[in-house]
Scaffold this active site. Structure first.
Site, PDB file in Angstrom:
ATOM      1  N   SER A   1       0.841  -1.196   0.000  1.00  0.00           N
ATOM      2  CA  SER A   1       0.000   0.000   0.000  1.00  0.00           C
ATOM      3  C   SER A   1       0.881   1.254   0.000  1.00  0.00           C
ATOM      4  O   SER A   1       1.664   1.455  -0.924  1.00  0.00           O
ATOM      5  CB  SER A   1      -0.942  -0.047   1.208  1.00  0.00           C
ATOM      6  OG  SER A   1      -1.939   0.930   1.115  1.00  0.00           O
TER       7      SER A   1
ATOM      8  N   ASP B   1      -9.231  -4.937  -5.547  1.00  0.00           N
ATOM      9  CA  ASP B   1      -8.666  -4.080  -4.494  1.00  0.00           C
ATOM     10  C   ASP B   1      -9.449  -2.776  -4.420  1.00  0.00           C
ATOM     11  O   ASP B   1      -9.483  -2.006  -5.384  1.00  0.00           O
ATOM     12  CB  ASP B   1      -7.194  -3.798  -4.803  1.00  0.00           C
ATOM     13  CG  ASP B   1      -6.462  -3.139  -3.642  1.00  0.00           C
ATOM     14  OD1 ASP B   1      -7.073  -2.346  -2.913  1.00  0.00           O
ATOM     15  OD2 ASP B   1      -5.260  -3.431  -3.478  1.00  0.00           O
TER      16      ASP B   1
ATOM     17  N   HIS C   1      -7.355  -5.775  -0.308  1.00  0.00           N
ATOM     18  CA  HIS C   1      -6.267  -4.819  -0.494  1.00  0.00           C
ATOM     19  C   HIS C   1      -4.937  -5.527  -0.294  1.00  0.00           C
ATOM     20  O   HIS C   1      -4.566  -5.888   0.826  1.00  0.00           O
ATOM     21  CB  HIS C   1      -6.433  -3.683   0.515  1.00  0.00           C
ATOM     22  CG  HIS C   1      -5.400  -2.608   0.404  1.00  0.00           C
ATOM     23  ND1 HIS C   1      -4.909  -2.152  -0.802  1.00  0.00           N
ATOM     24  CD2 HIS C   1      -4.753  -1.883   1.368  1.00  0.00           C
ATOM     25  CE1 HIS C   1      -4.025  -1.196  -0.586  1.00  0.00           C
ATOM     26  NE2 HIS C   1      -3.910  -1.026   0.721  1.00  0.00           N
TER      27      HIS C   1
END
Length: 492
Positions: free
Chosen positions: A200, A433, A462
């Protein structure tokens, strides 16, 4: 209970036909510019991890600190001690060096998460020392402290509080500074090049590192990749669409498995989920933990969509909600409250219990990394676009565009990722996602301009590496352990 729930952003922790890449070995990299020599000549003194004794970290975890300048332009000035941790390589097989891991946020403690994820990272830990680190401003590393936030209700109030307590460091928490810290950490653990696994926000940090230090890039994997081509509004719109799609995927699955929300199809369940939001908007449900209103309900839905592992809990929360009990949904919405930070605590007294400042650190970094400070009028001009992107989530995601109101001026340098002279890297994207939608990984690979590969995972949630998919694991491990990139267009 904190009064600034309005501010919550969507969170803030793979294939055959492989191409061989020669492992990176050799002498320690050249020490950079004059004035930084003392930082690049240090070594970590590993010792016991005093504040991880009751955590999920293995007993063999070792901890230490790395000293870095607060301001790299003035390295003779104030310094910060960054918390780092190590899980030494277990074998079998020759040690490859260290693998630094960042779990995103920004604001997530790498020291805590590397320990908690040790079993998931065991295959990599056989040949790498796993290195966790709390980036500057986070947890044990001079944490951003904004005082008691229980009465804060507006972005401007929050900014004022954070400037009051941590104004001295807010100009220095941006991603370019964290990337420079990461290079000092690399040198301090004795590696000539950086091997790195970033999730991320951690994926963006890895790309920024490659932009700044292309000659020191080793094997880097970026998972759950933010799209570097989007501005703040574009990112928020993409997330609104992503969460709407992810909720639709959940609704379809729920409808097929005795969903607590009435409906025989995903579309009918979506209608029921929307009606619940409208009902809570009109009449919040009182719980022992506080009122469950529309905003809290939508936050609970969004949080649950970060991993398919959360879907059973979301079903339970919805069942409770339809029975008049909103406690589990409220817990999904706000799993850890974040007001009441310790006002008088010294900012660098680590080891010791880390300050729980994930949310404030997230904002501090995000606001340092953008020059955008839109007015309410400018944000409202996007009403129609957000409503079209997501009738359910659009307005709440749109509101995050005002999160940096009142914060010190930021810059966009934390989004520069071009690294044409760096070795190829691996980006990993999940089709479902919601937080970093699927196109981001390919666009990141293109923006890096170094022939990096994008691997597709057809799944939900995610990030892909922790999604229990053997194909993804094998491809990522093959690259990090053997230097073998998957072919162009690889899909898991």
């Amino acid at each position: 209970m904190a009064g600034w729930r309005w501010l919550r952003r969507p969170a803030a922790a793979t294939v055959g036909g492989l191409v061989a890449i020669t492992p990176f070995t050799g002498a320690v990299a050249q020490v950079p510019a004059t004035g930084l020599r003392e930082f690049y000549h240090q070594r970590v003194h590993w010792g016991a991890c005093l504040d991880l004794r009751d955590a999920a970290a293995p007993a063999r975890t070792r901890c230490g600190t790395v000293r870095v300048p607060l301001d790299y332009r003035h390295p003779k000035g104030a310094t910060l001690d960054l918390a780092v941790s190590k899980l030494a390589a277990t074998g079998p097989g020759p040690r490859l060096g260290s693998l630094a891991v960042n779990f995103g946020g920004p604001g997530i403690s790498g020291v805590t998460e590397v320990g908690a994820r040790a079993k998931d990272l065991a295959a990599l830990n056989r040949r790498y020392d796993l290195i966790g680190f709390d980036p500057r401003g986070v947890a044990r590393s001079a944490p951003v402290n904004c005082g008691d936030l229980s009465e804060v209700t507006t972005p401007a109030q929050l900014a004022k509080a954070c400037v009051h307590f941590s104004g001295w460091m807010l100009p220095f928490v941006g991603t370019p500074d964290v990337a420079r810290d990461l290079d000092v950490i690399r040198q301090s653990v004795g590696d000539a090049r950086l091997s790195y696994l970033g999730f991320s926000y951690g994926a963006r940090l890895g790309a920024v590192y490659a932009h700044q230090f292309p000659a020191r890039v080793g094997r880097i994997v970026l998972d759950g990749v933010p799209d570097p081509t989007l501005d703040d509004a574009g990112t928020a719109l993409a997330q609104a669409r992503g969460f709407q799609k992810a909720l639709g995927d959940f609704a379809g699955d729920c409808a097929a498995h005795h969903c607590p929300v009435p409906g025989h199809s995903g579309a009918e369940v979506m209608t029921g989920l929307t009606k619940t939001a409208d009902r809570l908007d009109a009449t919040p449900l009182l719980t022992a933990g506080g009122p469950l209103d529309r905003l809290a309900y939508l936050q609970g839905l969004r949080n649950a969509l970060y991993s398919k592992d959360n879907w059973p809990y979301l079903r339970q929360a919805l069942a409770g909600l339809h029975g008049g009990d909103g406690r589990l949904m409220l817990r999904l919405a706000y799993p850890g409250e974040f007001g009441g930070q310790a006002v008088g605590r010294a900012l660098t007294d680590w080891p010791g219990p880390p300050q729980a400042n994930t949310e404030t650190a997230n904002l501090a970094v995000d606001c340092r990394d953008t020059s955008g400070r839109p007015t309410p009028r400018q944000v409202h001009a996007l009403d129609a676009r957000f409503a079209a992107a997501s009738p359910l989530f659009g307005p709440s995601v749109q509101a995050t565009l005002l999160s940096c109101t009142g914060w010190p001026r930021g810059t966009d340098t934390g989004h520069r990722v071009a690294a044409p002279d760096a070795p190829q890297m691996l980006t990993v994207a999940t089709t479902g996602d919601p937080a970093t939608p699927y196109p981001g990984a390919q666009r990141m690979a293109t923006a890096l301009a170094n022939g990096s590969r994008a691997l597709t995972y057809r799944g939900e949630g995610h990030g892909a590496y922790f999604a229990h998919n053997a194909c993804v694991r094998e491809a990522v491990d093959a690259y990090l352990l053997d230097g073998a990139l998957p072919p162009d267009g690889a899909v898991c």
